[in-house]
Design a protein around this motif. Structure first.
Motif, short mmCIF file in Angstrom:
data_model
loop_
_atom_site.label_atom_id
_atom_site.label_comp_id
_atom_site.label_asym_id
_atom_site.label_seq_id
_atom_site.Cartn_x
_atom_site.Cartn_y
_atom_site.Cartn_z
N ILE A 384 0.96 -1.08 -0.21
CA ILE A 384 -0.09 -0.01 0.01
C ILE A 384 0.95 1.22 -0.06
O ILE A 384 0.89 2.37 -0.79
CB ILE A 384 -1.00 0.04 1.40
CG1 ILE A 384 -2.02 -1.14 1.08
CG2 ILE A 384 -1.50 1.36 1.23
CD1 ILE A 384 -2.80 -1.32 2.16
N THR A 387 2.66 1.59 -3.24
CA THR A 387 1.61 2.35 -4.54
C THR A 387 1.49 3.73 -4.22
O THR A 387 1.18 4.60 -5.14
CB THR A 387 0.28 1.55 -4.33
OG1 THR A 387 0.55 0.19 -4.54
CG2 THR A 387 -0.85 2.17 -5.15
N THR A 390 4.09 5.83 -5.70
CA THR A 390 4.29 6.28 -6.92
C THR A 390 3.15 6.98 -7.18
O THR A 390 3.52 7.93 -8.29
CB THR A 390 3.77 4.65 -7.52
OG1 THR A 390 4.28 3.49 -7.06
CG2 THR A 390 4.09 4.61 -8.92
N ASN A 391 2.04 7.19 -6.65
CA ASN A 391 1.32 8.39 -6.70
C ASN A 391 1.84 9.74 -6.59
O ASN A 391 1.62 10.59 -7.49
CB ASN A 391 0.10 8.27 -5.87
CG ASN A 391 -0.87 6.89 -6.49
OD1 ASN A 391 -0.68 6.72 -7.59
ND2 ASN A 391 -1.79 6.53 -5.57
N GLU A 394 4.67 9.67 -9.64
CA GLU A 394 4.40 9.88 -10.71
C GLU A 394 3.24 10.94 -11.18
O GLU A 394 3.02 11.35 -12.32
CB GLU A 394 3.84 8.58 -11.52
CG GLU A 394 4.97 7.46 -11.41
CD GLU A 394 5.78 7.46 -12.64
OE1 GLU A 394 5.55 8.32 -13.51
OE2 GLU A 394 6.95 6.76 -12.55
N GLN A 395 2.47 10.94 -10.22
CA GLN A 395 1.07 12.05 -10.56
C GLN A 395 1.25 13.34 -9.76
O GLN A 395 0.15 13.93 -9.51
CB GLN A 395 -0.10 11.21 -10.23
CG GLN A 395 0.01 10.06 -11.10
CD GLN A 395 -1.44 9.19 -10.81
OE1 GLN A 395 -1.39 8.72 -9.84
NE2 GLN A 395 -2.04 8.68 -12.15
#
Lengths: 415, 314
Positions: A384, A387, A390-391, A394-395
């Motif tokens: 979790i 992830t 990465t958010n 990347e975002q």
């Protein structure tokens, strides 16, 4: 005449069954490259126990642990000796299928002081059962390309003083040589999340099962922030580990540094990038951090058939100095046994690392590594949090928001 | 019932006869392998997973060491921030990205093959069917090489035209597209074959009559082929829905256990697998498996409703 023949036949049969009873087949389930270490040690074992044949069941890493999970669930098809990797030992310890080695007839408490201290904690369940004996450990280390750092004029010692100087050095390396600092910014989080833990803390949970992840936890906040800094400064190559790009980067020298376990040196030398021999050096982790990166244990399933002999085998593998050294020379499995760490081989230079005396450095790092609390929900949290990271990377998700989202998700799952 | 006189037609009573035994039981014995296997590998797991859905069970505790938790597992899965929702959303998105183009391409393609390329139909069908029967792992590895960021063919092709490298399997929004392309490629041939067999069941007379009436090929497609293909379309759509909702192999091998960067290719089936075998939470995993079944069931019913409405011929 007939009577004598019958008698001879019967006695021959009896003799052969008696002989068969002495012979024991011990099933050992393992995965690469531990299986190779076991094969290397079997000749010595057979000298001591000529009647005990070792039947090695080797499967791929994930397959092995899935098979062992199923076997423990149903109590069927269990081996006598089960190898368990560090990523699974916490989960397996909380289950009920493995023998508590603290108890008689094992009485393993007497052996605990023989091992690198943190390994014993890893194999101990929350209710203090000791379920597996450590055989090898993975001291965390920092590998760097000496040629690239020299070209950039960066001093590895000052570079590793703290994370800020690490990132500052990365900018110089990028500008002067074009090489990326690290394969992925997530690697920074990987090191920071597992170093400099407070006593009683695990990576994600403390010893009282309280969740540590969250926007108020300085360790996670800083790990996320620095990972983002590395990504924003364009210092990472955005390459995942265990990918073809990763191996290619090692071969071509497009990435200057890598955090990993000491065992990565063996992998680089044997298959990842053998041609880069002599170009690599190692250092301790930044900010006096010590971390462990892998490690292997042996356990005895409660439903095993030959528990007594299984215990002899485990002792032979873990507490016998020469077995430990055989494994180390075979595939770089770093001994968990303290006496094995004093072997002469530790004072020799490592050719792949330009004759640097890296083994002594790793040994000292291993001795300074603090025990980390493992939790059965570590794998849930790990997935979790990564992830959410990465958010962020990347975002552009807000770091505090990401951490509180991660916290909410983990709390739901940790029941 | 005091009949002393034996009925003349009834055969003499025998204790056991092989012929009688064979007549009575042979059919059951011959079909028993299926039923035995179905019981062990079909019915038992179904029942066991339904049982587990209401329990908290770590398989490492061994059989029997579970705790009844009522609806807790279902509540957990359906609660707001749970990953099950995210995985379901991912699954539907990848399913749409791969499923809709599959049918939009397969249907006209089958029509063209049926009308114009009849002579080569066997060869074309074989080629189109190849991806379907090829091992998913092999396919995925090959596509992994195509997608590879620095070493891949796709990015090489782009670089020839002067376009920068695309991180096919690393940018969260792109990962589902990359996976969907593989799924599309793999199943489009299967759908073409389905539609071809449907087309061949349509009588030539209808087309001939239309030709006589001066209908164009496009008109034939829309006014003859499509309506008469409804039953086959319903069948193909249902298979696509069921298959795509259970998508596992392609994203699992391409993106790894976590579903790639940002977990955008984490399908429900992958999540269920992870929770069961990585996190060792069998109850929660089983509950989600049943919820996934429910979702597939509802979607299939919607599909059924849409097809039976209007024409009513299917």
């Amino acid at each position: 005449m007939k009577k004598i023949a019958t008698f001879a036949l019967v006695s021959a049969l009896l003799a052969s069954t008696a002989h068969a009873q002495e012979k024991i087949t011990l099933t050992v389930a393992a995965f690469p490259s531990l299986d190779s270490a076991i094969k290397a040690i079997i000749p010595a074992w057979n000298k001591k126990y000529p009647n005990v044949t070792i039947k090695l069941q080797a499967q791929e890493f994930a397959d092995h642990h899935n098979a062992m999970t199923t076997a423990l669930a149903t109590g069927q098809g269990l081996p006598d000796v089960m190898a368990v990797e560090i990523g699974y030992v916490g989960k397996f310890a909380e289950g009920r299928g493995l023998e508590d080695l603290n108890k008689a007839p094992y009485n393993a408490a007497q052996y605990k002081k023989l091992f690198t201290p943190f390994t014993v904690a890893q194999a101990t369940s929350s209710d203090q059962r000791f379920i597996a004996m450590p055989t090898d450990i993975g001291p965390g280390t920092f590998l760097y390309r000496k040629d690239i750092l020299d070209k950039a004029g960066v001093n590895p010692a000052t570079m590793m003083k703290d994370w800020d100087s690490y990132i500052a050095a990365g900018k110089i390396i990028k500008a002067k040589t074009g090489a990326a600092l690290i394969n992925t910014a997530q690697g920074i989080y990987g090191v920071m999340s597992r170093t400099n833990l407070k006593p009683g803390e695990g990576i994600y949970f403390d010893s009282k099962n309280n969740l540590l992840v969250g926007p108020d936890n300085a360790r996670f906040l800083r790990a996320f922030t620095l990972s983002k800094q590395v990504r924003d400064a364009g210092l990472d190559a955005k390459i995942g580990e265990w990918s073809n790009e990763w191996y290619d980067a090692f071969k071509k020298g497009t990435v200057a540094t890598q955090f990993s376990g000491a065992w990565l040196t063996g992998a680089l030398q044997n298959w990842m990038a053998p041609d880069t021999k002599g170009l690599w050096r190692v250092q301790n982790l930044p900010e006096g951090g010590y971390a462990l990166w892998g490690g292997t244990f042996y356990a005895i399933p409660s439903a095993a058939k030959n528990k007594a002999m299984a215990w002899e085998f485990i002792k032979f593998m873990t507490t016998d100095k020469s077995s430990q050294i055989t494994a180390f020379t075979d595939n770089g499995a770093f001994p968990a046994l303290l006496t094995a760490q004093n072997d002469g081989i530790f004072n020799k230079g490592v050719p792949f690392l330009g004759e640097q005396k890296a083994r002594a450095l790793w040994r000292d790092a291993a001795r300074k590594t603090q025990p980390i609390d493992v939790n059965k929900y570590d794998s849930v949290a790990d997935q979790i949090v990564n992830t959410e990271l990465t958010n962020v990377l990347e975002q552009g998700k807000d770091i505090k928001q990401a951490l509180s989202d991660a916290r909410a998700q983990i709390l739901r799952r940790a029941r | 019932m005091q009949e002393c006189v034996p009925l003349p037609t009834s055969p003499p009573r025998r204790r056991w006869s092989y012929d009688r035994f064979q007549q009575r039981f042979a059919p059951y014995i011959f079909t028993s392998p299926f039923f035995i296997l179905f019981l062990i590998f079909g019915l038992f797991p179904l029942g066991f997973s339904l049982f587990l859905a209401f329990h908290l069970w770590n398989p490492l505790d061994g059989l029997g060491n579970w705790r009844y938790v009522g609806w807790e597992n279902f509540q957990l899965a359906l609660g707001a921030p749970d990953q099950f929702w995210v995985s379901l959303k991912n699954t539907v998105w990848i399913g749409l990205l791969s499923g809709v183009p599959q049918h939009l391409v397969a249907l006209p393609l089958a029509f063209v093959i049926n009308q114009a390329l009849r002579r080569y139909q066997g060869a074309i069908s074989t080629i189109l069917f190849l991806p379907y029967i090829t091992n998913a792992v092999a396919i995925t590895i090959v596509f992994g090489m195509l997608y590879s960021e620095n070493l891949g063919l796709l990015n090489y092709a782009l670089s020839v035209v002067g376009l920068g490298p695309v991180r096919w399997l690393a940018v969260p929004d792109l990962v589902p597209v990359s996976v969907a392309v593989v799924v599309f490629w793999r199943y489009v041939g299967w759908n073409v074959i389905l539609y071809l067999s449907g087309l061949q069941a349509i009588s030539e007379d209808v087309y001939e009559a239309a030709t006589v009436d001066g209908a164009s090929n496009v008109q034939k497609f829309f006014y003859i082929t499509l309506p008469l293909l409804r039953p086959m379309m319903f069948y193909a759509f249902t298979l696509t829905i069921v298959g795509n909702m259970q998508l596992f192999e392609e994203p699992f091998i391409m993106t790894g256990q976590g579903g790639g960067s940002g977990g955008t290719a984490l399908t429900s089936a992958m999540h269920i697998y992870n929770v069961a075998f990585r996190d060792l939470d069998m109850g929660y995993s089983s509950a989600m498996a049943w919820l996934l079944f429910l979702a597939i069931f509802v979607l299939s019913m919607i599909n059924n409703y849409l097809f039976s409405r209007g024409g009513g011929r299917s």
